[in-house]
Design a protein around this motif. Sequence first.
Motif, mmCIF file in Angstrom:
data_model
loop_
_atom_site.group_PDB
_atom_site.id
_atom_site.type_symbol
_atom_site.label_atom_id
_atom_site.label_comp_id
_atom_site.label_asym_id
_atom_site.label_seq_id
_atom_site.Cartn_x
_atom_site.Cartn_y
_atom_site.Cartn_z
ATOM 1 N N ILE A 66 43.453 40.622 28.773
ATOM 2 C CA ILE A 66 42.935 40.257 30.098
ATOM 3 C C ILE A 66 43.175 41.390 31.095
ATOM 4 O O ILE A 66 42.306 41.731 31.910
ATOM 5 C CB ILE A 66 43.599 38.954 30.594
ATOM 6 C CG1 ILE A 66 43.280 37.789 29.653
ATOM 7 C CG2 ILE A 66 43.171 38.630 32.015
ATOM 8 C CD1 ILE A 66 41.806 37.528 29.473
ATOM 9 N N LYS A 67 44.359 41.977 31.015
ATOM 10 C CA LYS A 67 44.691 43.082 31.925
ATOM 11 C C LYS A 67 43.754 44.261 31.717
ATOM 12 O O LYS A 67 43.272 44.881 32.685
ATOM 13 C CB LYS A 67 46.141 43.507 31.699
ATOM 14 C CG LYS A 67 46.626 44.596 32.646
ATOM 15 C CD LYS A 67 48.088 44.921 32.388
ATOM 16 C CE LYS A 67 48.583 46.025 33.311
ATOM 17 N NZ LYS A 67 50.016 46.354 33.060
ATOM 18 N N GLU A 68 43.486 44.580 30.459
ATOM 19 C CA GLU A 68 42.615 45.719 30.155
ATOM 20 C C GLU A 68 41.195 45.479 30.668
ATOM 21 O O GLU A 68 40.542 46.388 31.183
ATOM 22 C CB GLU A 68 42.585 45.958 28.640
ATOM 23 C CG GLU A 68 41.740 47.156 28.239
ATOM 24 C CD GLU A 68 41.715 47.362 26.733
ATOM 25 O OE1 GLU A 68 40.817 48.096 26.261
ATOM 26 O OE2 GLU A 68 42.567 46.780 26.039
ATOM 27 N N ILE A 69 40.738 44.242 30.564
ATOM 28 C CA ILE A 69 39.379 43.919 31.000
ATOM 29 C C ILE A 69 39.224 44.054 32.509
ATOM 30 O O ILE A 69 38.214 44.572 32.992
ATOM 31 C CB ILE A 69 38.998 42.490 30.553
ATOM 32 C CG1 ILE A 69 38.894 42.412 29.017
ATOM 33 C CG2 ILE A 69 37.683 42.048 31.191
ATOM 34 C CD1 ILE A 69 38.722 41.010 28.481
ATOM 35 N N TYR A 70 40.244 43.623 33.262
ATOM 36 C CA TYR A 70 40.065 43.493 34.711
ATOM 37 C C TYR A 70 40.873 44.472 35.566
ATOM 38 O O TYR A 70 40.730 44.463 36.790
ATOM 39 C CB TYR A 70 40.401 42.063 35.146
ATOM 40 C CG TYR A 70 39.460 41.051 34.569
ATOM 41 C CD1 TYR A 70 38.132 40.985 35.000
ATOM 42 C CD2 TYR A 70 39.889 40.185 33.568
ATOM 43 C CE1 TYR A 70 37.260 40.077 34.442
ATOM 44 C CE2 TYR A 70 39.012 39.273 33.009
ATOM 45 C CZ TYR A 70 37.700 39.216 33.451
ATOM 46 O OH TYR A 70 36.826 38.319 32.895
ATOM 47 N N GLN A 71 41.680 45.326 34.948
ATOM 48 C CA GLN A 71 42.523 46.179 35.783
ATOM 49 C C GLN A 71 41.717 47.145 36.654
ATOM 50 O O GLN A 71 42.174 47.560 37.734
ATOM 51 C CB GLN A 71 43.524 46.950 34.925
ATOM 52 C CG GLN A 71 42.921 47.894 33.910
ATOM 53 C CD GLN A 71 44.001 48.524 33.033
ATOM 54 O OE1 GLN A 71 45.180 48.400 33.311
ATOM 55 N NE2 GLN A 71 43.581 49.196 31.964
ATOM 56 N N ASN A 72 40.528 47.494 36.220
ATOM 57 C CA ASN A 72 39.682 48.378 37.030
ATOM 58 C C ASN A 72 38.559 47.621 37.738
ATOM 59 O O ASN A 72 37.683 48.253 38.367
ATOM 60 C CB ASN A 72 39.080 49.482 36.157
ATOM 61 C CG ASN A 72 40.153 50.417 35.604
ATOM 62 O OD1 ASN A 72 41.098 50.770 36.301
ATOM 63 N ND2 ASN A 72 40.003 50.796 34.341
ATOM 64 N N SER A 73 38.584 46.304 37.623
ATOM 65 C CA SER A 73 37.536 45.502 38.281
ATOM 66 C C SER A 73 38.102 44.148 38.710
ATOM 67 O O SER A 73 37.560 43.103 38.353
ATOM 68 C CB SER A 73 36.346 45.306 37.334
ATOM 69 O OG SER A 73 36.778 44.685 36.127
ATOM 70 N N VAL A 74 39.190 44.208 39.466
ATOM 71 C CA VAL A 74 39.826 42.965 39.931
ATOM 72 C C VAL A 74 38.851 42.157 40.785
ATOM 73 O O VAL A 74 38.898 40.924 40.802
ATOM 74 C CB VAL A 74 41.109 43.282 40.724
ATOM 75 C CG1 VAL A 74 41.769 42.003 41.209
ATOM 76 C CG2 VAL A 74 42.084 44.077 39.865
ATOM 77 N N SER A 75 37.974 42.850 41.480
ATOM 78 C CA SER A 75 37.001 42.145 42.321
ATOM 79 C C SER A 75 36.113 41.217 41.498
ATOM 80 O O SER A 75 35.688 40.159 41.977
ATOM 81 C CB SER A 75 36.140 43.146 43.098
ATOM 82 O OG SER A 75 35.451 43.998 42.204
ATOM 83 N N ASP A 76 35.821 41.594 40.235
ATOM 84 C CA ASP A 76 35.027 40.711 39.363
ATOM 85 C C ASP A 76 35.776 39.425 39.076
ATOM 86 O O ASP A 76 35.178 38.334 39.009
ATOM 87 C CB ASP A 76 34.707 41.423 38.046
ATOM 88 C CG ASP A 76 33.738 42.582 38.224
ATOM 89 O OD1 ASP A 76 33.102 42.646 39.290
ATOM 90 O OD2 ASP A 76 33.644 43.411 37.305
ATOM 91 N N LEU A 77 37.088 39.545 38.903
ATOM 92 C CA LEU A 77 37.925 38.372 38.650
ATOM 93 C C LEU A 77 37.935 37.464 39.884
ATOM 94 O O LEU A 77 37.814 36.238 39.775
ATOM 95 C CB LEU A 77 39.335 38.843 38.302
ATOM 96 C CG LEU A 77 40.388 37.835 37.867
ATOM 97 C CD1 LEU A 77 39.865 36.896 36.800
ATOM 98 C CD2 LEU A 77 41.628 38.571 37.367
#
Length: 429
Positions: free
Chosen positions: A171-182
């Motif tokens: 989960i961290k790898e998916i969203y660490q550069n796109s927290v805004s998507d989360l």
Amino acid sequence: MTRLAQFTQVYRNLRLFPLFEPEEIEKFRVAYGQKTLKDLRQEILTSEDNSKLFFTGHLGCGKSTLLGQLSAQMRERGLYSVGFSIADRVELSDVNHINILYSIALTLMEKALSENVPIPEDTQNKLIKWFTQVKSEVYVKQIAQEMSVGANILEFFRGKLQTEKAFREEIKEIYQNSVSDLATQIDLIATEIQIATKKPILVIVDDLEKLDLAVFRTLFQEHINSLYLPNIRIVFTIPIAAIRDPVLVATMNARSQIIQLSVTKFFHREQAHQSDAEPIEGSIETLQAILEKRIPEELIEPETKQEIIMLSGGVLREMVRLARECCRECMSRIDEDPEQADVKIDADVLKEAAKNLRIQFSRTLGSNMFTLLAKTYQEFAPPDANSAEFLKLLHGLYVLEYENDELWYDLHPLILDLLKRRKLIEAEG
């Protein structure tokens, strides 16, 4: 019911903190922290729909039970209120801004489905499909398998998040550069709930105050902007030691309110160390009512009940810990001699229970800490309230913070006893 069975039931009753279930609330709740509850309620109701609020207090002072009341009251006031403990979602050593936000999304979606919120089926499917967007082939296969047998896929994700570091890393790898998507996904879920229920959203994230201070400091100094991204009301609990950090306080106060649940105070500062001081009656009555709802009169001496309350320092959890330790001691005595049909919590039992907890406290104290504790006791304040050593003592309940017209500090009564035994503080009498 045998004496052993009675103490077994009392021991179980004393584990019921915080109170969330209706039957537990009906049986055990006592009005506690009502002014703080009012402050929380008013702040939420008068704030913007995307506001954030921080709630703090000593570990074990009753915050979670109070937040349970708050959530129920907010529902009565027309909000769609959802709360969860981060400790139930993620291993505390591995909490970060991404899995906090992911937990918010997951909790909102699970709650909406469990309450049959009328979200259109195609929209539900789109929202749920978002959770299945993983990269690892291992999890792709596991998700496909779960869905093929009709398993509760959100429950599957909750279990993975809680128990598997590898999944949290995914989960961290998916969203660490796109927290805004989360954050956008949280907003999409919240919007559908609001459309269906016509209610604004409130999420309560509990138990962040249990994080190691270094972890919490990194989380809120480096990633607070990410936690502010969702356009919903959120209440975060924070460690009491964190509000002694000027940088953290400035960061949080710039955009939010900090509300604190104070420790129940038995004395005013000017009377605190006087041997003949009379405790504040209302404070004693509140904690006594909590004990009396859990311990039948025939199982405890009245004087011992009062002493348990005083030895807690006004911290709810510490009173409960002492009472449970007393029950454990009574059960041990009955086990050694089943003929003891009249065992009850008395001065002798409390003495043994207090000794056990005092030893637990002493294991983590170095000699330099004892010096700091003694100075804090003598001056009602530490030499440096922002020092790392003092913050650890405050976080660990060795030192308790009280309020009159100003802040002052005193020692946990069991810690005070440790210092007296080491002759660092003169014993009374």
